[in-house]
Design a protein around this motif. Structure first.
Motif, mmCIF file in Angstrom:
data_model
loop_
_atom_site.group_PDB
_atom_site.id
_atom_site.type_symbol
_atom_site.label_atom_id
_atom_site.label_comp_id
_atom_site.label_asym_id
_atom_site.label_seq_id
_atom_site.Cartn_x
_atom_site.Cartn_y
_atom_site.Cartn_z
ATOM 1 N N GLU A 1 0.846 -1.189 0.000
ATOM 2 C CA GLU A 1 0.000 0.000 0.000
ATOM 3 C C GLU A 1 0.881 1.239 0.000
ATOM 4 O O GLU A 1 1.831 1.340 0.765
ATOM 5 C CB GLU A 1 -0.879 -0.021 1.252
ATOM 6 C CG GLU A 1 -2.079 0.859 1.111
ATOM 7 C CD GLU A 1 -2.755 1.063 2.436
ATOM 8 O OE1 GLU A 1 -3.066 2.212 2.738
ATOM 9 O OE2 GLU A 1 -2.948 0.076 3.163
ATOM 10 N N ALA B 1 1.114 5.446 0.193
ATOM 11 C CA ALA B 1 0.407 6.675 0.552
ATOM 12 C C ALA B 1 1.382 7.831 0.446
ATOM 13 O O ALA B 1 2.549 7.692 0.802
ATOM 14 C CB ALA B 1 -0.136 6.572 1.975
ATOM 15 N N GLU C 1 4.973 6.944 1.735
ATOM 16 C CA GLU C 1 5.000 5.826 2.663
ATOM 17 C C GLU C 1 4.566 4.573 1.940
ATOM 18 O O GLU C 1 3.589 4.603 1.193
ATOM 19 C CB GLU C 1 4.061 6.032 3.850
ATOM 20 C CG GLU C 1 4.399 5.075 4.978
ATOM 21 C CD GLU C 1 3.250 4.386 5.653
ATOM 22 O OE1 GLU C 1 2.093 4.595 5.269
ATOM 23 O OE2 GLU C 1 3.522 3.609 6.578
ATOM 24 N N LEU D 1 3.616 0.534 2.795
ATOM 25 C CA LEU D 1 3.383 -0.513 3.788
ATOM 26 C C LEU D 1 3.283 -1.838 3.041
ATOM 27 O O LEU D 1 2.582 -1.924 2.043
ATOM 28 C CB LEU D 1 2.078 -0.240 4.545
ATOM 29 C CG LEU D 1 1.540 -1.390 5.385
ATOM 30 C CD1 LEU D 1 2.380 -1.601 6.619
ATOM 31 C CD2 LEU D 1 0.099 -1.144 5.787
ATOM 32 N N TYR E 1 2.452 -5.958 3.716
ATOM 33 C CA TYR E 1 2.024 -6.917 4.726
ATOM 34 C C TYR E 1 1.542 -8.201 4.087
ATOM 35 O O TYR E 1 1.168 -8.229 2.917
ATOM 36 C CB TYR E 1 0.968 -6.321 5.660
ATOM 37 C CG TYR E 1 -0.329 -5.881 5.017
ATOM 38 C CD1 TYR E 1 -0.402 -4.689 4.303
ATOM 39 C CD2 TYR E 1 -1.487 -6.654 5.137
ATOM 40 C CE1 TYR E 1 -1.590 -4.274 3.731
ATOM 41 C CE2 TYR E 1 -2.678 -6.237 4.570
ATOM 42 C CZ TYR E 1 -2.721 -5.046 3.866
ATOM 43 O OH TYR E 1 -3.894 -4.633 3.299
ATOM 44 N N ARG F 1 -7.168 -6.064 6.558
ATOM 45 C CA ARG F 1 -6.730 -5.044 5.583
ATOM 46 C C ARG F 1 -6.306 -3.786 6.325
ATOM 47 O O ARG F 1 -6.938 -3.412 7.308
ATOM 48 C CB ARG F 1 -7.897 -4.656 4.675
ATOM 49 C CG ARG F 1 -8.431 -5.752 3.824
ATOM 50 C CD ARG F 1 -7.811 -5.697 2.443
ATOM 51 N NE ARG F 1 -8.465 -6.641 1.563
ATOM 52 C CZ ARG F 1 -8.271 -7.940 1.596
ATOM 53 N NH1 ARG F 1 -7.449 -8.462 2.484
ATOM 54 N NH2 ARG F 1 -8.902 -8.729 0.761
ATOM 55 N N PHE F 2 -5.287 -3.144 5.802
ATOM 56 C CA PHE F 2 -4.860 -1.853 6.340
ATOM 57 C C PHE F 2 -5.259 -0.768 5.365
ATOM 58 O O PHE F 2 -5.232 -0.973 4.161
ATOM 59 C CB PHE F 2 -3.342 -1.810 6.499
ATOM 60 C CG PHE F 2 -2.817 -2.648 7.619
ATOM 61 C CD1 PHE F 2 -2.825 -2.165 8.912
ATOM 62 C CD2 PHE F 2 -2.316 -3.904 7.376
ATOM 63 C CE1 PHE F 2 -2.335 -2.939 9.942
ATOM 64 C CE2 PHE F 2 -1.827 -4.687 8.405
ATOM 65 C CZ PHE F 2 -1.832 -4.200 9.696
ATOM 66 N N SER F 3 -5.606 0.377 5.885
ATOM 67 C CA SER F 3 -5.923 1.481 4.998
ATOM 68 C C SER F 3 -5.465 2.790 5.630
ATOM 69 O O SER F 3 -5.520 2.965 6.841
ATOM 70 C CB SER F 3 -7.420 1.445 4.700
ATOM 71 O OG SER F 3 -7.972 2.699 4.776
ATOM 72 N N THR F 4 -4.962 3.685 4.810
ATOM 73 C CA THR F 4 -4.442 4.968 5.297
ATOM 74 C C THR F 4 -5.174 6.086 4.573
ATOM 75 O O THR F 4 -5.347 6.020 3.371
ATOM 76 C CB THR F 4 -2.943 5.103 4.970
ATOM 77 O OG1 THR F 4 -2.298 3.889 5.311
ATOM 78 C CG2 THR F 4 -2.311 6.247 5.730
#
Lengths: 148, 107
Positions: free
Chosen positions: A120, A122, A136, A138, A140, B84-87
């Motif tokens: 991800e 950002a 950034e 990430l 995982y 899930r990750f979210s920013t």
């Protein structure tokens, strides 16, 4: 006149230290990619069957800043359009670093396979005065172990 | 936090799911302090990793995860699947870290 000199100085400083930093970072990425080769990553969601070992989430993240030269060169590039090399290498560094940290996290937990790896990205572009440009990444995934 | 299994795939390999408890989530909104911004402003000249920001985001994600885990434990789950990750950035200088998944009971 003074402003032009400041701008040029900052750009030169950004170019020298920025490319030094980048080269050093890529060297360290290559070294660690070699040492972490034992941890395999998969983008598939389907884990090996049958399996009876541990499973735990492995994550890694990194924030990497642009340098002044990149900022200026991307600004100039946006006048004519096309590939922004300066940012391509920045994002690549960030991704590879995040994946390495994820692998290291898995290894710390005694896991040597990572399934369903997700990345991800950002952008952290707005600081206190809208000054800070950074990205950034990430990474995982689900860490599993080859030897239950 | 370690006694609950968290994965981002639909199963926990080698275990069977006996009960499905629905979605759990955790979030946190963080902003960094001025000192970190000044350092970051300097780093913006020469490039490189913003260690302060990396740590901040790691801590925030851990906090969000802990909130999700607390919610899952409160409803009696022992694993969270499909995490899930979210920013998202809310305003300049503040970011929301959000994590969600499905709480289940394993045999």
């Amino acid at each position: 006149m003074f402003e032009v000199i400041t701008l040029l100085t900052l750009t030169v400083i950004g170019y020298i230290f920025g490319s030094l930093n980048e080269r050093r970072h890529f060297r360290s990425i290559l070294e660690r990619e070699e040492t972490l080769r034992g941890v395999s990553t998969f983008t598939t969601r389907i884990p090996p069957q049958p399996y009876s070992g541990a499973s735990h989430l492995a994550t890694g993240n990194v924030v990497i800043s642009i340098d002044y030269f990149k900022k200026i060169s991307a600004g100039l590039r946006s006048l004519v359009g096309g590939r922004v090399n300066a940012y391509e290498s920045l994002v690549e560094r960030a991704r590879r670093e995040a994946v390495l940290r994820m692998k290291a996290d898995a290894q710390r937990q005694g896991l040597d396979m990572i399934f369903n790896v997700k990345l991800e990205t950002a952008s952290i572009t707005k600081g206190a005065k809208g000054q800070i440009g950074a990205v950034e990444v990430l990474a995982y995934g689900t860490g599993l172990s080859r030897t239950p | 936090m370690t006694d609950i299994i968290i994965t981002n795939i639909e199963v926990v390999p080698g275990r069977t799911i006996t009960q499905h408890l629905g979605m759990v989530q955790g979030n946190t909104v963080r902003t960094k302090h001025a000192g970190r911004d000044i350092m970051a402003g300097f780093k913006n000249l020469v490039g490189g990793e913003l260690i302060g920001y990396t740590e901040l985001l790691t801590e925030s994600r851990e906090e969000a995860t802990q909130r999700m885990v607390a919610q899952a434990q409160a409803i009696g789950a022992n694993a969270i699947l499909n995490v899930r990750f979210s920013t998202s950035s809310i305003t300049s200088g503040a970011a929301e870290l959000f994590v969600y998944g499905t709480a289940v009971v394993l045999e």
